[in-house]
Design a protein around this motif. Structure first.
Motif, PDB file in Angstrom:
ATOM      1  N   TRP A  35       0.834  -1.196   0.000  1.00  0.00           N
ATOM      2  CA  TRP A  35       0.000   0.000   0.000  1.00  0.00           C
ATOM      3  C   TRP A  35       0.873   1.251   0.000  1.00  0.00           C
ATOM      4  O   TRP A  35       0.621   2.190  -0.753  1.00  0.00           O
ATOM      5  CB  TRP A  35      -0.919   0.001   1.218  1.00  0.00           C
ATOM      6  CG  TRP A  35      -1.783   1.215   1.271  1.00  0.00           C
ATOM      7  CD1 TRP A  35      -2.985   1.394   0.641  1.00  0.00           C
ATOM      8  CD2 TRP A  35      -1.518   2.430   1.966  1.00  0.00           C
ATOM      9  NE1 TRP A  35      -3.476   2.648   0.899  1.00  0.00           N
ATOM     10  CE2 TRP A  35      -2.584   3.307   1.716  1.00  0.00           C
ATOM     11  CE3 TRP A  35      -0.471   2.870   2.773  1.00  0.00           C
ATOM     12  CZ2 TRP A  35      -2.645   4.588   2.234  1.00  0.00           C
ATOM     13  CZ3 TRP A  35      -0.528   4.148   3.290  1.00  0.00           C
ATOM     14  CH2 TRP A  35      -1.603   4.987   3.026  1.00  0.00           C
ATOM     15  N   ALA A  36       1.912   1.262   0.830  1.00  0.00           N
ATOM     16  CA  ALA A  36       2.803   2.422   0.911  1.00  0.00           C
ATOM     17  C   ALA A  36       3.526   2.642  -0.418  1.00  0.00           C
ATOM     18  O   ALA A  36       3.655   3.778  -0.879  1.00  0.00           O
ATOM     19  CB  ALA A  36       3.807   2.235   2.042  1.00  0.00           C
ATOM     20  N   ARG A 100      -8.289  -3.702  -7.388  1.00  0.00           N
ATOM     21  CA  ARG A 100      -6.935  -3.163  -7.560  1.00  0.00           C
ATOM     22  C   ARG A 100      -6.960  -1.839  -8.319  1.00  0.00           C
ATOM     23  O   ARG A 100      -6.219  -0.918  -7.990  1.00  0.00           O
ATOM     24  CB  ARG A 100      -6.049  -4.175  -8.263  1.00  0.00           C
ATOM     25  CG  ARG A 100      -5.689  -5.321  -7.365  1.00  0.00           C
ATOM     26  CD  ARG A 100      -4.732  -6.246  -8.013  1.00  0.00           C
ATOM     27  NE  ARG A 100      -4.372  -7.311  -7.081  1.00  0.00           N
ATOM     28  CZ  ARG A 100      -3.584  -8.311  -7.381  1.00  0.00           C
ATOM     29  NH1 ARG A 100      -3.058  -8.403  -8.574  1.00  0.00           N
ATOM     30  NH2 ARG A 100      -3.308  -9.227  -6.484  1.00  0.00           N
ATOM     31  N   LEU A 101      -7.780  -1.760  -9.345  1.00  0.00           N
ATOM     32  CA  LEU A 101      -7.912  -0.501 -10.081  1.00  0.00           C
ATOM     33  C   LEU A 101      -8.426   0.591  -9.150  1.00  0.00           C
ATOM     34  O   LEU A 101      -7.881   1.697  -9.102  1.00  0.00           O
ATOM     35  CB  LEU A 101      -8.853  -0.673 -11.277  1.00  0.00           C
ATOM     36  CG  LEU A 101      -9.225   0.605 -12.026  1.00  0.00           C
ATOM     37  CD1 LEU A 101      -7.993   1.276 -12.613  1.00  0.00           C
ATOM     38  CD2 LEU A 101     -10.254   0.301 -13.105  1.00  0.00           C
ATOM     39  N   VAL A 107      -9.730   5.128  -4.434  1.00  0.00           N
ATOM     40  CA  VAL A 107     -11.025   4.802  -3.852  1.00  0.00           C
ATOM     41  C   VAL A 107     -10.766   4.202  -2.469  1.00  0.00           C
ATOM     42  O   VAL A 107      -9.927   3.310  -2.330  1.00  0.00           O
ATOM     43  CB  VAL A 107     -11.817   3.814  -4.735  1.00  0.00           C
ATOM     44  CG1 VAL A 107     -13.077   3.328  -4.033  1.00  0.00           C
ATOM     45  CG2 VAL A 107     -12.147   4.439  -6.078  1.00  0.00           C
ATOM     46  N   GLU A 108     -11.448   4.708  -1.468  1.00  0.00           N
ATOM     47  CA  GLU A 108     -11.228   4.233  -0.107  1.00  0.00           C
ATOM     48  C   GLU A 108     -11.843   2.853   0.120  1.00  0.00           C
ATOM     49  O   GLU A 108     -12.985   2.607  -0.242  1.00  0.00           O
ATOM     50  CB  GLU A 108     -11.811   5.222   0.902  1.00  0.00           C
ATOM     51  CG  GLU A 108     -11.055   6.531   0.952  1.00  0.00           C
ATOM     52  CD  GLU A 108     -11.518   7.424   2.077  1.00  0.00           C
ATOM     53  OE1 GLU A 108     -12.071   6.902   3.076  1.00  0.00           O
ATOM     54  OE2 GLU A 108     -11.335   8.636   1.948  1.00  0.00           O
ATOM     55  N   HIS A 109     -11.078   1.962   0.686  1.00  0.00           N
ATOM     56  CA  HIS A 109     -11.490   0.614   1.087  1.00  0.00           C
ATOM     57  C   HIS A 109     -12.166  -0.182  -0.034  1.00  0.00           C
ATOM     58  O   HIS A 109     -13.239  -0.751   0.165  1.00  0.00           O
ATOM     59  CB  HIS A 109     -12.410   0.678   2.304  1.00  0.00           C
ATOM     60  CG  HIS A 109     -11.854   1.475   3.435  1.00  0.00           C
ATOM     61  ND1 HIS A 109     -10.746   1.084   4.150  1.00  0.00           N
ATOM     62  CD2 HIS A 109     -12.234   2.675   3.947  1.00  0.00           C
ATOM     63  CE1 HIS A 109     -10.479   1.993   5.071  1.00  0.00           C
ATOM     64  NE2 HIS A 109     -11.347   2.969   4.973  1.00  0.00           N
ATOM     65  N   LEU A 119     -18.222  -1.282  -7.518  1.00  0.00           N
ATOM     66  CA  LEU A 119     -16.831  -0.876  -7.733  1.00  0.00           C
ATOM     67  C   LEU A 119     -16.705   0.027  -8.953  1.00  0.00           C
ATOM     68  O   LEU A 119     -16.018   1.053  -8.906  1.00  0.00           O
ATOM     69  CB  LEU A 119     -15.935  -2.106  -7.900  1.00  0.00           C
ATOM     70  CG  LEU A 119     -15.439  -2.737  -6.614  1.00  0.00           C
ATOM     71  CD1 LEU A 119     -14.889  -4.127  -6.871  1.00  0.00           C
ATOM     72  CD2 LEU A 119     -14.380  -1.863  -5.963  1.00  0.00           C
ATOM     73  N   ILE A 120     -17.349  -0.350 -10.035  1.00  0.00           N
ATOM     74  CA  ILE A 120     -17.277   0.473 -11.249  1.00  0.00           C
ATOM     75  C   ILE A 120     -17.889   1.840 -10.982  1.00  0.00           C
ATOM     76  O   ILE A 120     -17.342   2.874 -11.403  1.00  0.00           O
ATOM     77  CB  ILE A 120     -17.942  -0.229 -12.448  1.00  0.00           C
ATOM     78  CG1 ILE A 120     -17.098  -1.452 -12.844  1.00  0.00           C
ATOM     79  CG2 ILE A 120     -18.094   0.723 -13.633  1.00  0.00           C
ATOM     80  CD1 ILE A 120     -17.737  -2.364 -13.866  1.00  0.00           C
TER      81      ILE A 120
END
Length: 164
Positions: A35-36, A100-101, A107-109, A119-120
């Motif tokens: 993530w970092a 992943r996109l 996008v949070e969480h 998601l889309i």
């Protein structure tokens, strides 16, 4: 080390069909490191793009945030475009690929969203687009002919009609 904007690399596109097997799930520490790293790549890309926007404008003061937000939007749209190009070649939209996109564009969480449609729509919102995906099964995208997700929307609606 030369860190000028011209010498920085752009992040690699997200693979649409990347899957994570349960056995290969990394530890919490590895997830945090990933993530970092992703956040740093995203931040660097946006910083470089914002710099070039400011340069193009002649470094007129008081437009820093405007340049930054435009660069963030450009990054998100580029990631979506790359994802959809790969999707044309590789096939089906996957939940993990969309997560992943979504993660890559801020996008949070996204890991807590378990619906491709949701998601889309979250991705569309992150790109400052109307979240039109799958709003009407009978008349898809009639108002939004330039939508990047139009082909995928039509495929999902065809599947609903075929199997549902």
């Amino acid at each position: 080390m030369n860190t000028s904007p011209e010498n920085r690399r752009l992040p690699l596109p997200i693979e649409p069909n990347d899957e994570i097997s349960p056995k290969a799930t990394p530890s919490a520490q590895a997830c945090g490191e990933r993530w970092a790293e992703e956040s740093q790549k995203r931040h660097e890309w946006i910083a470089v793009a914002a710099y070039f926007k400011a340069e193009k404008r002649g470094f007129v003061p008081n437009h820093d945030w405007e340049d930054w937000f435009e660069a963030e939007l450009d990054y998100a749209k580029r990631q979506v475009q790359d994802y959809l190009i790969l999707l044309e070649e590789d096939g089906e939209v996957t939940l993990v690929g969309l997560q992943r996109l979504a993660f890559s564009i801020g996008v949070e969480h996204p890991d807590q969203i378990h619906s491709k449609t949701d998601l889309i729509q979250a991705i569309q919102c992150a790109c400052q687009l109307l979240p039109c995906f799958r709003i009407d099964a009978e008349d898809p995208c009639s108002q939004f002919n330039d939508c990047q997700w139009r082909a995928e929307c039509k495929k999902m609606i065809a599947d609903w009609k075929r199997y549902g």
